[in-house]
Design a protein around this motif. Structure first.
Motif, PDB file in Angstrom:
ATOM      1  N   ARG A 132      29.932  81.745 -32.622  1.00 56.57           N
ATOM      2  CA  ARG A 132      30.915  82.304 -31.682  1.00 56.57           C
ATOM      3  C   ARG A 132      31.656  81.183 -30.957  1.00 56.57           C
ATOM      4  NH1 ARG A 132      27.062  86.525 -30.736  1.00 56.57           N
ATOM      5  NH2 ARG A 132      26.198  85.395 -28.947  1.00 56.57           N
ATOM      6  N   ARG A 133      30.890  80.154 -30.543  1.00 56.52           N
ATOM      7  CA  ARG A 133      31.520  79.017 -29.857  1.00 56.52           C
ATOM      8  C   ARG A 133      32.488  78.293 -30.786  1.00 56.52           C
ATOM      9  NH1 ARG A 133      26.359  78.244 -27.291  1.00 56.52           N
ATOM     10  NH2 ARG A 133      25.767  76.774 -28.932  1.00 56.52           N
ATOM     11  N   ILE A 189      38.023  76.927 -32.685  1.00 58.50           N
ATOM     12  CA  ILE A 189      39.017  76.960 -33.768  1.00 58.50           C
ATOM     13  C   ILE A 189      40.244  77.751 -33.339  1.00 58.50           C
ATOM     14  CG2 ILE A 189      39.474  77.853 -36.093  1.00 58.50           C
ATOM     15  CD1 ILE A 189      36.498  77.201 -36.732  1.00 58.50           C
ATOM     16  N   LEU A 190      40.016  78.897 -32.700  1.00 63.02           N
ATOM     17  CA  LEU A 190      41.133  79.708 -32.234  1.00 63.02           C
ATOM     18  C   LEU A 190      41.978  78.974 -31.197  1.00 63.02           C
ATOM     19  CD1 LEU A 190      39.386  83.202 -31.919  1.00 63.02           C
ATOM     20  CD2 LEU A 190      41.202  82.587 -33.529  1.00 63.02           C
ATOM     21  N   THR A 191      41.304  78.202 -30.314  1.00 64.79           N
ATOM     22  CA  THR A 191      42.026  77.424 -29.298  1.00 64.79           C
ATOM     23  C   THR A 191      42.915  76.370 -29.947  1.00 64.79           C
ATOM     24  OG1 THR A 191      40.203  77.730 -27.744  1.00 64.79           O
ATOM     25  CG2 THR A 191      41.758  75.977 -27.246  1.00 64.79           C
ATOM     26  N   VAL A 192      42.352  75.653 -30.935  1.00 73.95           N
ATOM     27  CA  VAL A 192      43.117  74.613 -31.647  1.00 73.95           C
ATOM     28  C   VAL A 192      44.300  75.226 -32.390  1.00 73.95           C
ATOM     29  CG1 VAL A 192      43.019  72.918 -33.512  1.00 73.95           C
ATOM     30  CG2 VAL A 192      41.147  73.051 -31.870  1.00 73.95           C
ATOM     31  N   ILE A 193      44.043  76.338 -33.082  1.00 73.66           N
ATOM     32  CA  ILE A 193      45.116  77.004 -33.836  1.00 73.66           C
ATOM     33  C   ILE A 193      46.228  77.458 -32.887  1.00 73.66           C
ATOM     34  CG2 ILE A 193      45.695  79.063 -35.194  1.00 73.66           C
ATOM     35  CD1 ILE A 193      42.893  78.796 -36.494  1.00 73.66           C
ATOM     36  N   SER A 194      45.837  78.005 -31.740  1.00 76.50           N
ATOM     37  CA  SER A 194      46.826  78.449 -30.755  1.00 76.50           C
ATOM     38  C   SER A 194      47.675  77.283 -30.256  1.00 76.50           C
ATOM     39  CB  SER A 194      46.131  79.121 -29.566  1.00 76.50           C
ATOM     40  OG  SER A 194      45.376  80.232 -29.987  1.00 76.50           O
TER      41      SER A 194
END
Length: 297
Positions: free
Chosen positions: A70-71, A76-81
């Motif tokens: 989950r972490r 990954i989502l933060t970097v992609i954003s």
């Protein structure tokens, strides 16, 4: 009697309330004790049964793995954003350069730094020409020692530089090789610059941006050590000439200082040279010879 009766009723009610609170508290305490006992009994069963203990450990490991996943997904989502935001901005006129700030320049004009950096008004702030390219363009010039490029969103480009200070010139045929205090070659010129002239050096290599090399390494080292002392002690010598172990320094064309190189260095390091020159200036002496020795002058 009525008052006494009401007081007795109130007292009875208060006793009933206290008893209820105590009963509820004892129930809560007993519930907590029961939970603790159940946990202890469960732990004892797990410890006593190897199979249960193994299953328990597997469950705990799976929980840890799920949390880690989950972490990781969150990162990954933060970097992609962040990448998506940068991509959107990079193709937007919102981040086109409308102001270029230059800091640290003394030798070059602001316009010269901007021209050498290839930075232009209206270019995209993020990728045109890019921080690394701006840095590499500027560092090609021997006068520029360090470059730091920053972006101030939405549209300001900041270029900070540290320049090498031209401090000396070494005669070479009909030219002069201009250097900084660390012997870095800055340029060649046919005009005599208003810098300290270092005479007596036989040049072996003089590549711009690299150290000046001479045939006699001790000779060139002594010359530049005197130059460095001159700068550190805020003096100015018109000319420095080292010949083996003897040094001649020209304060003016007609006021010179001579002595062993080691004695001259010591005189400057201990601020005696400044005292000597001040004494002579106070007396109005602008010509003559100052002979330096271990004992003084």
């Amino acid at each position: 009697k009525t008052d006494d009766t009401s007081e007795e009723i109130d007292t009875c009610e208060q006793k009933d309330e206290n008893e209820e609170i105590l009963t509820e508290g004892s129930i809560l305490i007993s519930d907590e004790e029961n939970e603790e006992k159940e946990l202890e009994e469960e732990n004892e069963r797990i410890e006593s049964d190897p199979e249960l203990e193994e299953i328990y450990q597997r469950i705990q490991q799976r929980k840890i793995i799920r949390k880690a996943k989950r972490r990781k997904r969150g990162k990954i989502l933060t970097v992609i954003s962040a990448i998506l935001i940068l991509l959107i901005l990079s193709f937007s006129k919102f981040v086109n350069v409308d102001r270029i700030v230059v800091k640290g320049n003394k030798y070059f004009l602001k316009s010269e730094i901007i021209s050498m950096s290839h930075a232009k008004m209206g270019n995209n702030l993020i990728y045109k020409p890019g921080k690394n390219k701006i840095r590499s363009y500027l560092l090609k010039n021997p006068y520029i020692e360090k470059v730091h490029v920053r972006r101030r969103l939405p549209s300001t480009l900041v270029i900070s530089i540290k320049e090498r200070e031209q401090l000396a010139a070494v005669p070479y045929d009909e030219e002069y090789i201009v250097t900084d205090v660390d012997r870095t070659v800055l340029r060649r010129t046919t005009d005599m610059p208003l810098l300290t002239i270092i005479e007596g050096i036989k040049i072996k290599k003089m590549t711009p941006g690299e150290k000046l090399e001479g045939e006699d390494e001790k000779h060139i080292n002594d010359s530049y050590e005197l130059l460095k002392l001159m700068k550190e002690h805020k003096l100015f010598f018109k000319k420095i000439k080292v010949d083996k172990d003897e040094t001649t320094i020209y304060i003016y064309d007609n006021l010179i200082c001579t002595g062993k190189t080691s004695d001259v260095k010591t005189t400057i390091e201990k601020n005696r040279m400044q005292e000597i020159l001040k004494t002579l200036m106070d007396k109005g002496v602008k010509r003559g010879r100052i002979v330096i020795s271990e004992k003084g002058y």
